[in-house]
Structures are given as structure tokens and as C-alpha cells.
Design an enzyme around this catalytic site. Structure first.
Site, PDB file in Angstrom:
ATOM      1  N   GLU A   7     -56.774 108.953  57.767  1.00  0.00           N
ATOM      2  CA  GLU A   7     -56.947 107.505  57.960  1.00  0.00           C
ATOM      3  C   GLU A   7     -58.133 106.955  57.188  1.00  0.00           C
ATOM      4  O   GLU A   7     -58.124 105.810  56.758  1.00  0.00           O
ATOM      5  CB  GLU A   7     -57.105 107.197  59.454  1.00  0.00           C
ATOM      6  CG  GLU A   7     -57.258 105.719  59.755  1.00  0.00           C
ATOM      7  CD  GLU A   7     -56.962 105.387  61.204  1.00  0.00           C
ATOM      8  OE1 GLU A   7     -57.539 104.396  61.690  1.00  0.00           O
ATOM      9  OE2 GLU A   7     -56.168 106.096  61.846  1.00  0.00           O
ATOM     10  N   LYS A   8     -59.154 107.787  57.007  1.00  0.00           N
ATOM     11  CA  LYS A   8     -60.362 107.324  56.326  1.00  0.00           C
ATOM     12  C   LYS A   8     -61.040 108.522  55.664  1.00  0.00           C
ATOM     13  O   LYS A   8     -60.781 109.679  56.025  1.00  0.00           O
ATOM     14  CB  LYS A   8     -61.300 106.623  57.306  1.00  0.00           C
ATOM     15  CG  LYS A   8     -61.755 107.469  58.461  1.00  0.00           C
ATOM     16  CD  LYS A   8     -62.423 106.638  59.551  1.00  0.00           C
ATOM     17  CE  LYS A   8     -61.424 105.890  60.380  1.00  0.00           C
ATOM     18  NZ  LYS A   8     -62.013 105.261  61.586  1.00  0.00           N
ATOM     19  N   ASP A 101     -55.251 108.598  62.765  1.00  0.00           N
ATOM     20  CA  ASP A 101     -55.790 108.678  64.111  1.00  0.00           C
ATOM     21  C   ASP A 101     -54.659 108.792  65.127  1.00  0.00           C
ATOM     22  O   ASP A 101     -53.520 108.376  64.876  1.00  0.00           O
ATOM     23  CB  ASP A 101     -56.646 107.451  64.428  1.00  0.00           C
ATOM     24  CG  ASP A 101     -58.048 107.565  63.851  1.00  0.00           C
ATOM     25  OD1 ASP A 101     -58.340 108.591  63.204  1.00  0.00           O
ATOM     26  OD2 ASP A 101     -58.845 106.628  64.033  1.00  0.00           O
ATOM     27  N   ASP A 103     -53.355 107.304  67.583  1.00  0.00           N
ATOM     28  CA  ASP A 103     -52.886 106.144  68.327  1.00  0.00           C
ATOM     29  C   ASP A 103     -51.809 105.460  67.486  1.00  0.00           C
ATOM     30  O   ASP A 103     -51.492 105.890  66.384  1.00  0.00           O
ATOM     31  CB  ASP A 103     -54.032 105.188  68.662  1.00  0.00           C
ATOM     32  CG  ASP A 103     -54.805 104.733  67.433  1.00  0.00           C
ATOM     33  OD1 ASP A 103     -54.277 104.831  66.301  1.00  0.00           O
ATOM     34  OD2 ASP A 103     -55.952 104.269  67.585  1.00  0.00           O
ATOM     35  N   TYR A 320     -62.186 112.516  70.639  1.00  0.00           N
ATOM     36  CA  TYR A 320     -61.640 111.219  70.229  1.00  0.00           C
ATOM     37  C   TYR A 320     -61.968 110.139  71.267  1.00  0.00           C
ATOM     38  O   TYR A 320     -61.595 110.265  72.436  1.00  0.00           O
ATOM     39  CB  TYR A 320     -60.131 111.342  70.061  1.00  0.00           C
ATOM     40  CG  TYR A 320     -59.446 110.110  69.539  1.00  0.00           C
ATOM     41  CD1 TYR A 320     -59.622 109.703  68.223  1.00  0.00           C
ATOM     42  CD2 TYR A 320     -58.615 109.352  70.352  1.00  0.00           C
ATOM     43  CE1 TYR A 320     -58.980 108.567  67.737  1.00  0.00           C
ATOM     44  CE2 TYR A 320     -57.963 108.223  69.877  1.00  0.00           C
ATOM     45  CZ  TYR A 320     -58.155 107.840  68.568  1.00  0.00           C
ATOM     46  OH  TYR A 320     -57.528 106.722  68.082  1.00  0.00           O
ATOM     47  N   ARG A 322     -61.174 106.740  71.432  1.00  0.00           N
ATOM     48  CA  ARG A 322     -60.286 105.609  71.721  1.00  0.00           C
ATOM     49  C   ARG A 322     -59.185 106.043  72.685  1.00  0.00           C
ATOM     50  O   ARG A 322     -58.007 106.051  72.344  1.00  0.00           O
ATOM     51  CB  ARG A 322     -59.699 105.047  70.430  1.00  0.00           C
ATOM     52  CG  ARG A 322     -60.748 104.467  69.490  1.00  0.00           C
ATOM     53  CD  ARG A 322     -60.149 104.165  68.120  1.00  0.00           C
ATOM     54  NE  ARG A 322     -61.150 103.695  67.179  1.00  0.00           N
ATOM     55  CZ  ARG A 322     -61.333 102.437  66.813  1.00  0.00           C
ATOM     56  NH1 ARG A 322     -60.551 101.493  67.308  1.00  0.00           N
ATOM     57  NH2 ARG A 322     -62.266 102.095  65.957  1.00  0.00           N
TER      58      ARG A 322
END
Length: 607
Positions: A7-8, A101, A103, A320, A322
Site C-alpha cells: 500500500e505504501k 492494508d 481493510d 495493526y 486500524r
């Protein structure tokens, strides 16, 4: 060659380190039989209205509602170079792994890149909930098929399109309509989550502003016996003479009770002594961490999330963040010793706490049946560099670490005694607690030492008679609810069912208690920040209050779009889409019909 798409960049580099020795290149890291590349968050965004139709560039009531026939994604600014790099790597790949990620947004973020760049073969999925070296290596060994997460990606896509439809159309509709009616040309921003959230704060501020304090009256009676036994008890007003909080608002009645019972005989009608236990609070979910940290550290919820994200990505110190779950998997029991060992390396304070922990039994927080998409936030097994953290990072890590250690400190136990006394047809209640074991509370500075509040009650029996030797009345004033803070607003968004009107169906309230409420664990802090940036909310010390602009907005729009019930229902439906229980195309049609009907219904709006 196996190609991982993260993701990043920070996640990509961490993944590459766990995979082995690799060579750094522009936009990717290459190993012997693997390559890791990355996105920078979403590389694509939905096209603006004028991309579909040039006439939609102008804001006009006649053009509404704006509904694209075919949705189009466009690369964001400054992402085309990375897309070219990923395109080239895909041509060399034999297998692709989605490393977004864990989600729905992380799922969609990588899925849309893979789809847009034309990859036709199977895709695998890796879930990186723990960025410690041990955690990442475990995830590499647990790679699954990306197909299992297709519905999760669909839910994120539906969410994005629905938010675009509502935001684009209703922001234009109410900006133009109210300008036409009142001459106010102020831009109005409407959002599926932000508007009901703002409405919560405006309603609370309005209730506080309109609150009129009224007196209420407490009575404390002292009951004595000839043998020297004595205790004090509080009057329990009869329901017919009390408000909804059980308080007496009638001064004459309270004075009459004091007069009637003073010197009168009384009888113990009930006496119970019970052993009470309070379990350790479960590991943090994000909302609970934001509430605790904003209260203890005095920082906003968005900053708490940013700090937690840094502890997760940069320091590999926590799992994690979130997450909406407070439980841990049964498989994590085997990691207890190594996790506590890693925590103990952070500071002498934590080492001493761990030395007094009891790991002989498995705490209740380990429960596979309670796990959602993620587990609770706990420290990783990584030996961290505590001194390399900022002061706020240290403070947040200590909160997470202490909450984990609490699981091994046992219950807080006390003996609770309750004496119910009848005197002149009035009821009085006395309660007393005797501390037996502080348990986990020895680690929680937010709780007072129980001894300070302990009331010793005599050993009485049902049927014993006492004399009321003294009675006193004290006047108090009712108080309004407190203003929201960022932390309490996050919790209100999560538990939105409590803030729904009384006439809402109980079954619906029950369902909403089991769903996400307003927004998701990953988006709530950003929503609050957006409302502040747009001038609708502002901080007043720790309080979060609405501005005149925010109040006027909520006053000017109908309940349909500011009622949290509708938005919570939408979020509930998105959860069902992610579980494959609602067809995403059918859901989109439902939302389009709702939008068309809403605009038609309120086209005749007047000031």
C-alpha cells in the site's frame, strides 16, 4: 518472479526485509525470485463530473442528479511514474500478491491497480497485521488467494461511488438551493458520514445551550442501634415522585420526609453481601485507544491514529492499529512469553510490572470466536528501540503495553454490601465495599485507590430494628451532558445506536449496535479533521464544539441527510456487501433511486 504490491513504501520495505536480501531500485526492491513494489495510498480517483460531460462543470440545479453511466478512474497527480514502474514489473511477474492494508480500502487500493494495468492471472493475498520481523515472516507463510477478498474490495468500491454521488450532488443541490432562497453564496459541503457527525455535535451543543438547571434534593439518614451499630443510608424516592434519573425535584416533599423520619423507628428489609469481580479491560481497539490517549495525552484522535500508525510501520512496536476488535486469537497464546519479553526491553517500569504478572492461565481476551477482520492492538514480539521514539510515541506505546500486561494481573475483587432500610414508608439504601484484591487496577492510574472510597457497614440482619437519629437534606443542581471531546465523539460515532430517537425500532437499534455505526474505525478521525478544516467544528481546549457555520448548515438541511440512522444503515449495508450478502450493483441502484427521490422531494425547499 513473485511480485508483491504494498500500500505504501514503508510497508513495502518492511516486507522486502523479511523476504531476504534485495536490491533497491527506483520504485521497487528486487530479490532473487521476488520483487516488492508499492503504491502511495490510492493511485487512482473517481473522475470529476466534467470528465463525463463538459456541461457538468457548471453548477446548475437543472443538471442534477449527476449519475455517470460508466464509472471512470483516473490516475492521481504525480502517480503516473509509479504506475509505469508497476506495469513494467507485471510484465515480468509469474505471480502477483496483494499486500495492501488489511481493510476494505487497502484491499481495493491494490486491486484497482492490478485490474487497471490489465493483469489477467490469479492474484494472491498477504495480510500484514504485525510488522515485526517474526510477524511478517509468519504472514509470508500464510499467503492465501485474493479471490476470498473480492467482496471486501467490492464494498470499498461501492462506498467510494456512493460517497461521490451524495457528496457531488447534495453539496451542489443545497449550495445552489439555499443561495437561491436566502442569497447566501457560501459553499455547503455534504457528506454521508460528516453531516450526521456534525449533527451529533450541534445537537449536543444546542442541548447544553438550552439547558435550564433545576434543583433536586438528596436525603441522608443515620440509623443507630442501642448496641452501637450505626450506618448512613441514602433516600430512594418512590418512582411516582422521581424524575427519569431517580431524583426528587420537590423540595417540600423532601423536607416532609426529613421531618417524618427523624426519631422514627426503621427496619432492615434486605441485606446482601456479594463477592464482586471486574475483569481486566480487554486490549485496545482503535476507538478505545483514541479515547484513552486523547484523554491522557491531550491530543486529537487523528494524531493518536498517526502516532499508532508510526508505532506500527516505523518502529514495528505494535500490531495493526486500524481495528475494531479487542480480542486476540487463540494462536497468539504461544506468543505470550516472547511478547512480554519484548515489552520488558522497553523500560525498567514495564520490566517490573511484568515480573509481577501471572501467565499460568490463559486470559479471556484470547478467543477466536470474538475475532473480526483483525485482532486487538497489542505490542509485537520485536525488541524495540524505545529511546528512538518520540515522547508521544513512548506514551502511546506504554498505554498499549500496560493494557496487554493487565491481562495477566487478575481480576479486581471486592466485597459489596447493600442494606435496604424501611422507615415511615420510605426506602433508604446503604452500600459499602471492602477491597479484596486490586488486581489489574494496580496498573491503571485512571482509577482511584479503592480504599479511598470504601465504606464499612456493620453486620446487620434482615428484620433488625434501628432508630433514625438524624436526617439531612442537601440541595443539588441538575447538570447538562458534557460537550463532546474528539475521543468521546469517536465513541459516539461507533455506538451511534445510543443517540437515535426513542421512536426508532428496537430491532434496528439492536442491529446497529452490532455494526460499524457512523464511518469505520479507519475513517472516523479523518472525518472529524475534515469538519474542523471546513470550519464546521473547532476545539475549545479539550472540548469539541460546533461553529455558527456548522450550526447554520445543520439547521438548513432536512433530517434525511443529517439523521445518523440513515448513514448507519448505509454502513450496515456496506458490511453486508463485504460479506457477499448484498449484490453491489443492486445496492448502487438503491442509492441512486434514493438520491433522485431526495432531490425531487426537497426541490421546493424554502428558508
Amino acid at each position: 518472479m513473485r511480485l508483491f504490491i504494498a500500500e505504501k513504501p514503508s510497508i513495502g520495505r518492511t516486507l522486502a526485509t523479511a523476504l531476504g536480501k534485495g536490491q533497491n531500485n527506483d520504485g521497487y526492491i528486487k530479490g532473487d525470485n521476488w520483487t516488492v513494489t508499492w503504491c502511495f495510498g490510492h493511485l487512482f480517483e473517481l473522475a470529476n463530473p466534467d470528465h463525463y460531460n463538459d456541461s457538468w462543470k457548471k453548477w446548475s440545479l437543472d443538471s442534477l442528479p449527476i449519475i455517470p453511466n460508466e464509472w471512470q478512474l483516473l490516475p492521481k497527480n504525480n502517480t503516473k511514474k509509479q504506475l509505469r514502474i508497476i506495469r513494467g514489473l507485471l510484465k515480468q511477474a509469474s505471480e502477483v500478491v496483494n499486500a495492501g492494508d488489511s481493510d476494505r480500502e487497502g484491499q481495493l487500493l491494490v486491486d484497482e491497480v492490478i485490474h487497471h494495468l490489465g493483469w489477467k492471472k490469479q492474484v494472491a493475498r498477504i495480510l500484514l497485521n504485525d510488522l515485526s520481523s517474526t510477524g511478517v515472516k509468519h504472514s509470508i507463510q500464510s499467503i492465501t488467494s485474493n479471490t476470498a477478498y473480492h467482496d471486501l474490495s467490492q464494498a470499498a468500491e461501492v462506498r467510494r461511488r456512493c460517497d461521490w454521488l451524495l457528496g457531488i450532488n447534495l453539496s451542489r443541490f443545497y449550495t445552489l438551493k439555499l443561495a437561491k432562497v436566502s442569497g447566501n453564496n457560501q459553499l455547503i459541503s455534504i457528506g454521508r458520514i460528516q453531516t450526521p457527525t456534525l449533527s451529533l455535535v450541534v445537537a449536543r451543543d444546542r442541548a447544553i445551550s438550552n439547558f435550564k438547571p433545576v434543583p433536586y434534593f438528596n436525603i441522608i439518614a443515620q440509623f443507630d442501634q442501642e448496641n452501637g451499630q450505626s450506618y448512613s443510608a441514602k433516600w430512594l424516592p418512590p418512582p411516582s415522585q422521581a424524575d427519569h434519573n431517580g431524583r426528587c425535584l420537590d423540595q417540600l416533599m423532601a423536607e416532609s420526609v426529613v421531618k417524618n423520619i427523624t426519631g422514627a423507628k426503621s427496619t432492615v428489609i434486605d441485606c446482601t453481601t456479594d463477592l464482586k469481580k471486574k475483569h481486566p479491560p480487554l486490549p485496545f481497539a482503535l476507538a478505545d485507544l483514541q479515547l484513552a490517549a486523547s484523554k491522557s495525552l491531550g491530543v486529537g484522535v487523528k494524531e493518536v491514529l498517526d502516532i499508532a500508525q508510526s508505532l506500527y510501520e516505523k518502529h514495528k512496536a505494535i500490531t495493526y492499529p486500524r481495528t475494531d476488535c479487542q480480542y486476540l486469537g487463540n494462536g497468539q497464546v504461544k506468543d505470550i512469553q516472547s511478547t512480554l519479553s519484548a515489552i520488558s526491553s522497553a523500560s525498567q517500569e514495564l520490566l517490573e510490572l511484568i515480573e509481577n504478572a501471572d501467565i499460568s492461565s490463559t486470559p479471556r481476551c484470547f478467543n477466536d470466536k470474538k475475532i473480526t477482520a483483525h485482532t486487538g492492538i497489542i505490542p509485537t514480539q520485536e525488541k524495540i528501540q524505545f529511546d528512538a521514539m518520540s515522547e508521544k510515541e513512548k506514551s502511546l506505546y506504554l498505554l498499549v503495553a500496560k493494557r496487554y500486561i493487565m491481562q495477566f494481573y487478575g481480576d479486581y475483587e471486592y466485597q459489596a454490601t447493600k442494606i435496604v432500610t424501611a422507615c415511615e414508608n420510605e426506602t433508604f439504601v446503604a452500600t459499602g465495599n471492602i477491597l479484596l484484591s486490586s488486581g489489574w487496577r494496580t496498573l491503571d492510574a485512571s482509577h482511584q485507590e479503592p480504599q479511598k472510597d470504601t465504606t464499612m457497614l456493620p453486620p446487620v440482619k434482615k428484620g433488625q430494628n434501628f432508630n433514625c437519629v438524624k436526617a439531612s437534606m442537601k440541595e443539588h443542581m441538575t447538570k447538562p451532558d458534557s460537550h463532546f471531546t474528539e475521543g468521546t465523539l469517536i465513541k459516539a460515532m461507533e455506538s451511534i445506536a445510543k443517540y437515535l430517537p426513542d421512536d426508532v425500532d428496537i430491532a434496528m437499534k439492536t442491529k446497529l449496535k452490532e455494526t460499524d455505526g457512523l464511518g469505520t474505525v479507519a475513517t472516523r478521525a479523518g472525518i472529524i479533521d475534515s469538519l474542523k478544516e471546513r470550519g464546521y467544528l473547532k476545539n475549545d481546549g479539550k472540548k469539541l464544539i460546533s461553529t455558527p457555520i456548522g450550526q447554520n448548515l445543520i439547521h438548513s438541511i432536512p433530517d434525511d441527510i443529517k439523521n445518523p440512522l440513515l448513514t448507519a444503515q448505509w454502513e450496515q449495508a456496506l458490511t453486508l456487501v463485504s460479506e457477499g450478502k448484498i449484490n453491489p450493483l443492486d445496492y448502487m441502484k438503491t442509492q441512486q433511486i434514493w438520491l433522485i427521490n431526495h432531490i425531487e422531494k426537497y426541490s421546493s425547499i424554502s428558508a
